[in-house]
Design an enzyme around this catalytic site. Structure first.
Site, PDB file in Angstrom:
ATOM      1  CG  ASP A 123      -2.198  -0.628   1.116  1.00  0.00           C
ATOM      2  OD1 ASP A 123      -2.689  -0.714  -0.010  1.00  0.00           O
ATOM      3  OD2 ASP A 123      -2.754  -1.067   2.136  1.00  0.00           O
ATOM      4  NE  ARG A 131       0.029   0.814   5.098  1.00  0.00           N
ATOM      5  CZ  ARG A 131      -0.782   1.450   5.924  1.00  0.00           C
ATOM      6  NH1 ARG A 131      -0.290   2.372   6.749  1.00  0.00           N
ATOM      7  NH2 ARG A 131      -2.073   1.187   5.949  1.00  0.00           N
ATOM      8  NE  ARG A 192      -6.487   5.627   2.341  1.00  0.00           N
ATOM      9  CZ  ARG A 192      -7.096   4.467   2.598  1.00  0.00           C
ATOM     10  NH1 ARG A 192      -8.006   4.382   3.586  1.00  0.00           N
ATOM     11  NH2 ARG A 192      -6.823   3.406   1.873  1.00  0.00           N
ATOM     12  CE  LYS A 222      -5.971   1.773  -1.777  1.00  0.00           C
ATOM     13  NZ  LYS A 222      -4.958   1.119  -0.931  1.00  0.00           N
ATOM     14  CG  HIS A 223     -11.203   0.997  -1.054  1.00  0.00           C
ATOM     15  ND1 HIS A 223     -10.840   2.308  -0.887  1.00  0.00           N
ATOM     16  CD2 HIS A 223     -10.255   0.260  -0.419  1.00  0.00           C
ATOM     17  CE1 HIS A 223      -9.723   2.381  -0.164  1.00  0.00           C
ATOM     18  NE2 HIS A 223      -9.352   1.144   0.138  1.00  0.00           N
ATOM     19  CG  HIS A 235      -9.390  -0.398   8.517  1.00  0.00           C
ATOM     20  ND1 HIS A 235      -9.674   0.555   7.566  1.00  0.00           N
ATOM     21  CD2 HIS A 235      -8.280  -1.034   8.095  1.00  0.00           C
ATOM     22  CE1 HIS A 235      -8.760   0.489   6.604  1.00  0.00           C
ATOM     23  NE2 HIS A 235      -7.907  -0.467   6.900  1.00  0.00           N
ATOM     24  CG  ASP A 311      -9.763  -3.448   1.620  1.00  0.00           C
ATOM     25  OD1 ASP A 311      -8.563  -3.603   1.949  1.00  0.00           O
ATOM     26  OD2 ASP A 311     -10.375  -2.377   1.773  1.00  0.00           O
TER      27      ASP A 311
END
Length: 385
Positions: A123, A131, A192, A222-223, A235, A311
């Site tokens: 990611d 990341r 994002r 995505k998503h 999440h 995901d």
């Protein structure tokens, strides 16, 4: 990180042959060819093989199923063990992963030594979701990029990121975010997203994906079908988005446009309940949702034959609080998805056992499995037809 359609089958396009022999042009068994014919025609006319047949024939059923799996690893030893023991299709480098798997060249080596190259995934969106920022790979958030840069500048920025990823052995970036969002910067999608205007998101997400592809990295939009106006964070729990009718002129617009000419890109399906589409299930395990993405029917989109990723199926409460990983992966695959993504290697064998039972019971037809594997092999460059 993050309906019902005729069964997909492996295409019958011949690899390496643009002129397959027509049955009508083959002499009958009772015909007596002339001397000139017998001197030219071979004793038996070769039959063109279906696309990818040779590569698929080399794989056992379990090895085909293993290609549908990408899992998070803690480091090089963890990756080496699971690839050697189960020949999985790829690995995910997360925030917890020892990054020396990349800097030492281990990820590239493990992939190179595998019979089929790995998807080495990460990611790396920029901004909050970077990341690999500890390795010097970062840039402003997508929202800030859209506010301050032109699409061409964003393409060049993404190409620079892609070149850095490629040097580290990464092959797939779960970016760009194609969600349309007016959330505040720090909400689950927030900055994002490239913005709340579907046209702007389309333009900038397309530029970012093109930049990654320029560098040889597979981008993943995505998503699907759009997380930007969801009721919360998948999440943390169940997320409902606006109805399918409401998504048509907003959240679905970038996917409708970007997937008309996706190039090497994949698409990731979110854990999003869509009234009027998913019947109370998250889209990631909903056959109507995944088949809408695959066929384009239901949102006036294109037919998409690229790789469909889930995901994360183990670390996001929208799924993990309802299903163990074995059941979640099976549901995603049976709904039409190609690559199941989750965060650790411990239960790979039990997931594969579950998928083998799905094939044995007839719930997952061999032709559907082959079609999934063929998409993955095509994305890896193993087959080009």
């Amino acid at each position: 990180m993050t309906g019902t359609v005729a069964t997909l089958t492996v295409g019958l396009i011949a690899c390496g042959s643009s002129n397959p022999v027509s049955p009508s042009s083959t002499p009958s068994a009772n015909a007596s060819p002339s001397a000139s014919q017998s001197s030219v025609l071979p004793s038996s006319t070769p039959v063109a093989k279906p696309c990818g047949a040779e590569q698929l024939a080399k794989l056992t059923r379990r090895e085909k199923l293993a290609q549908l799996i990408v899992v998070g690893v803690t480091g090089a030893a963890d990756a080496q063990q699971v690839v050697a023991s189960e020949r999985i299709g790829g690995i995910f480098v997360g925030s917890w992963t020892d990054k020396s798997i990349l800097t030492s060249g281990a990820a590239s080596r493990i992939s190179r030594n595998s019979d089929i190259p790995l998807m080495v995934t990460v990611d790396q969106e920029g901004g909050r979701v970077s990341r690999l920022s500890g390795l010097g790979i970062d840039h402003a958030s997508p929202r800030e990029l859209a506010r301050t840069k032109t699409p061409e500048q964003v393409r060049q920025i993404a190409a620079g990121v892609g070149r850095q990823l490629k040097k580290l052995g990464v092959t797939v970036d779960f970016a760009p975010v194609a969600d349309v969002s007016d959330q505040s910067d720090n909400e689950v999608i927030g900055d994002r997203s490239f913005g709340n205007d579907p046209a702007v998101v389309t333009k900038y997400a397309g530029a970012y994906a093109a930049g990654l592809a320029d560098a040889g990295i597979m981008p993943v939009y995505k998503h699907f079908p759009g997380h930007g106006h969801g009721s919360g964070d998948s999440h943390l729990g169940v997320v409902t988005v606006p109805s399918l009718a409401q998504l048509q002129n907003s959240d679905l617009v970038p996917f409708r446009n970007l997937l008309r000419d996706p190039g090497p890109a994949g698409a990731m399906v979110g854990h999003l309940i869509v009234p009027g589409l998913t019947n109370g299930l998250p889209a990631s395990i909903s056959r109507p949702a995944i088949q809408m993405l695959r066929t384009g029917v239901g949102y006036d989109g294109p037919r998409f034959d690229g790789v469909i990723f889930s995901d994360d199926l183990s670390g996001m409460a929208a799924i993990s609080e309802r299903y163990p990983i074995e059941q979640a992966v099976e549901k995603f695959v049976l709904a039409g998805g190609d690559v199941a993504l989750w965060l650790s290697t411990a239960r790979v064998p039990s997931v594969l056992n579950t998928l083998e039972k799905a094939v044995e019971s007839g719930r997952l037809a061999p032709a559907r499995l082959d079609a999934k594997v063929l998409r993955i092999l095509r994305a890896k460059g193993v087959v080009s037809c």
